[in-house]
Design an enzyme around this catalytic site. Structure first.
Site, PDB file in Angstrom:
ATOM      1  N   CYS A  34     -35.578 -24.649 -36.717  1.00 55.12           N
ATOM      2  CA  CYS A  34     -35.367 -25.629 -35.658  1.00 55.12           C
ATOM      3  C   CYS A  34     -33.934 -26.136 -35.675  1.00 55.12           C
ATOM      4  CB  CYS A  34     -36.290 -26.843 -35.841  1.00 55.12           C
ATOM      5  SG  CYS A  34     -38.043 -26.461 -36.007  1.00 55.12           S
ATOM      6  N   ASP A 437       6.735 -32.279 -23.661  1.00 53.27           N
ATOM      7  CA  ASP A 437       6.191 -32.404 -22.316  1.00 53.27           C
ATOM      8  C   ASP A 437       6.601 -33.736 -21.693  1.00 53.27           C
ATOM      9  OD1 ASP A 437       4.014 -31.377 -20.293  1.00 53.27           O
ATOM     10  OD2 ASP A 437       3.569 -33.500 -20.643  1.00 53.27           O
TER      11      ASP A 437
END
Length: 507
Positions: A34, A437
């Site tokens: 599971c 940037d």
């Protein structure tokens, strides 16, 4: 983590969905495995055993739980955080390399012997590359069984099985039901060749910058935003595809996909997950970045930011070069001209997509008039295209991040911004950092952070290894369209004719 038994037991007892995909719980009494968040009553700790992968649990003789469907969990975030051999191998296996090229092909892509790859995967994951690929084929088979009306023979072929017998045996072993019973219970409605499925992720997720960025930088004809969904064409190993991805309030992305060759199904799904960064661990990212007092309010306001990646590394590298020193709108225009002139036409009955983005080989004889660049930038673009066409640059999911950075930097006309942008978006390095940037520098100044690349890089050391996510938060302080999901359709428009190549477009 699966070796920390006490921690795993606590996660299972609290049904903590954050650990889904990190490990799998095998129940010794029922012989099923599971996910940690399985809704059934947790077994006693002495009856639990833990495995690092579904393939390892299957090899140990456990079948998948019918309630929690552990095969449908988000993937382990480890494989997108690390750059070692095992992580690179897992990324390539997810991209379908073993189904196409076998284990020798995987080993060749990694630069190791098949024995070394087998040994390291078994040591860390409890299963070899063939078992891991088999588990992936089983998941693909279940998707096709439950969501399509293909015959079982077609499903077996599309999922990558070599025979009907192997397909039947694997589905029965993994899911505890024969293929026909899985289909009877699901009652699929999708037409043949088309899939409607859900791409799960770990909550939370902030869709604004994720879809906003993809749409704001979209290439007309290749990508569009239509009726609240991001749509794009996909170039795949055996053909092409069109995918439609729609954010939902639930913990999944609604995905509608059409592929020309169903053998590409698994690859297409995993490339879409890669593009949307759906296997990320937002809790780990937000905890680290939220420890910085400057970033903490940004993280608290929009937890779960993802890094928008790409479905094709070579495509993005070319687009990154087109975006150097120009506006987002100009970069889209340049890319649209390339697509119109060199892209492969496709049909899109559901929208306005017209082309696949051209491969590097298609651009080898690029006419300078197609892109209005100065001569130096044109030469740099041609140098990148040539390196990609010759195979000198590895931008695949299994690439060595640092080697690829060095290879990029060695090409003329490629500086730190381009290298880190490609590392962030194409290689999916979570620690890529675009310190040069303009948007990052403006955000840093507004927040009182250092603005010079060197000083900002030093300050960002505490954000590692999640600096690519920090960039998303910094960008979000501005009012650029990349930070907002569109409220109206953004569909293809014919590109304007290219101006003379001597005209510079730098801003």
């Amino acid at each position: 983590m699966y070796e920390d038994t006490e921690r795993c037991v606590r996660a299972v007892q609290s049904k903590d969905a954050r650990f889904d995909g990190w490990f799998f719980t095998a129940v010794l009494t029922t012989r099923i495995y599971c996910r940690p968040s399985c809704p059934v009553v947790p077994p006693k700790p002495r009856n639990m055993s833990f495995y690092p992968s579904a393939a390892a649990a299957q090899q140990a003789g456990f079948r998948a739980c019918k309630r929690c469907r552990p095969d449908a969990t988000p993937g382990s975030p480890e494989w997108n955080e690390r750059a070692d051999l095992v992580a690179r191998a897992m990324r390539l296996i997810k991209d379908g390399v073993i189904d196409r090229d076998g284990v020798p092909g995987l080993a060749a892509r990694l630069g190791y012997s098949t024995r070394q790859v087998e040994r390291q995967l078994r040591a860390e994951l409890g299963a070899g590359p063939l078992a891991l690929a088999r588990a992936q084929r089983a998941q693909a088979a279940r998707l096709l069984i439950e969501t399509s009306t293909l015959s079982m023979a077609e499903v077996a072929f599309a999922a990558g099985f070599s025979s009907i017998r192997s397909f039947n045996d694997t589905v029965l072993m993994v899911f505890g039901l024969p293929p026909t019973e899985l289909r009877r219970r699901s009652q699929p409605q999708a037409a043949a060749g088309s899939l409607a499925l859900r791409l799960p992720y770990r909550q939370p997720l902030c869709p604004d910058n994720l879809f906003g960025h993809l749409v704001a930088t979209s290439v007309p004809g290749v990508e569009e935003w239509r009726s609240g969904a991001f749509r794009r064409t996909l170039r795949l190993p055996h053909g092409h595809g069109i995918v439609e991805l729609r954010p939902t309030p639930a913990a999944y992305i609604d995905c509608r996909m059409t592929v020309s060759d169903l053998r590409d199904l698994t690859t297409a799904i995993n490339r879409c997950r890669w593009m949307l960064d759906l296997d990320a661990d937002p809790d780990a990212v937000d905890e680290q970045l939220g420890a910085d007092p400057v970033l903490e309010p940004l993280v608290r306001k929009n937890p779960g930011r993802r890094v928008p990646h790409t479905v094709d590394g070579a495509e993005f590298a070319v687009r990154a070069m087109l975006g150097q020193q120009v506006s987002t709108a100009a970069a889209r225009t340049h890319a649209a001209r390339l697509v119109t002139a060199h892209g492969t036409p496709v049909s899109d009955p559901g929208g306005g997509l017209t082309h696949l983005f051209p491969e590097p080989a298609d651009l080898a004889e690029l006419d300078p008039a197609t892109v209005a660049f100065p001569k130096k930038r044109q030469a740099a673009l041609n140098g990148l295209i040539g390196a990609l066409a010759r195979g000198d640059l590895d931008l695949s999911p299994g690439s060595d991040w640092q080697k690829t950075r060095a290879d990029l930097a060695a090409l003329p006309g490629i500086g730190p911004w381009t290298v880190e942008t490609i590392a962030m978006r194409a290689l999916a390095d979570p620690d890529a950092f675009t310190a040069t940037d303009l948007g990052v520098k403006l955000a840093a100044g507004a927040l009182g952070l250092p603005t010079t690349p060197m000083a900002l890089t030093r300050h960002s050391a505490s954000w590692r290894p999640w600096r690519a996510y920090a960039v998303q938060h910094l960008w979000a302080t501005g009012d650029h369209p990349i930070n907002h999901m569109p409220t109206a359709d953004v569909v293809a428009a014919p590109p304007a004719p290219a101006r003379a190549a001597a005209v510079a477009t730098a801003t």
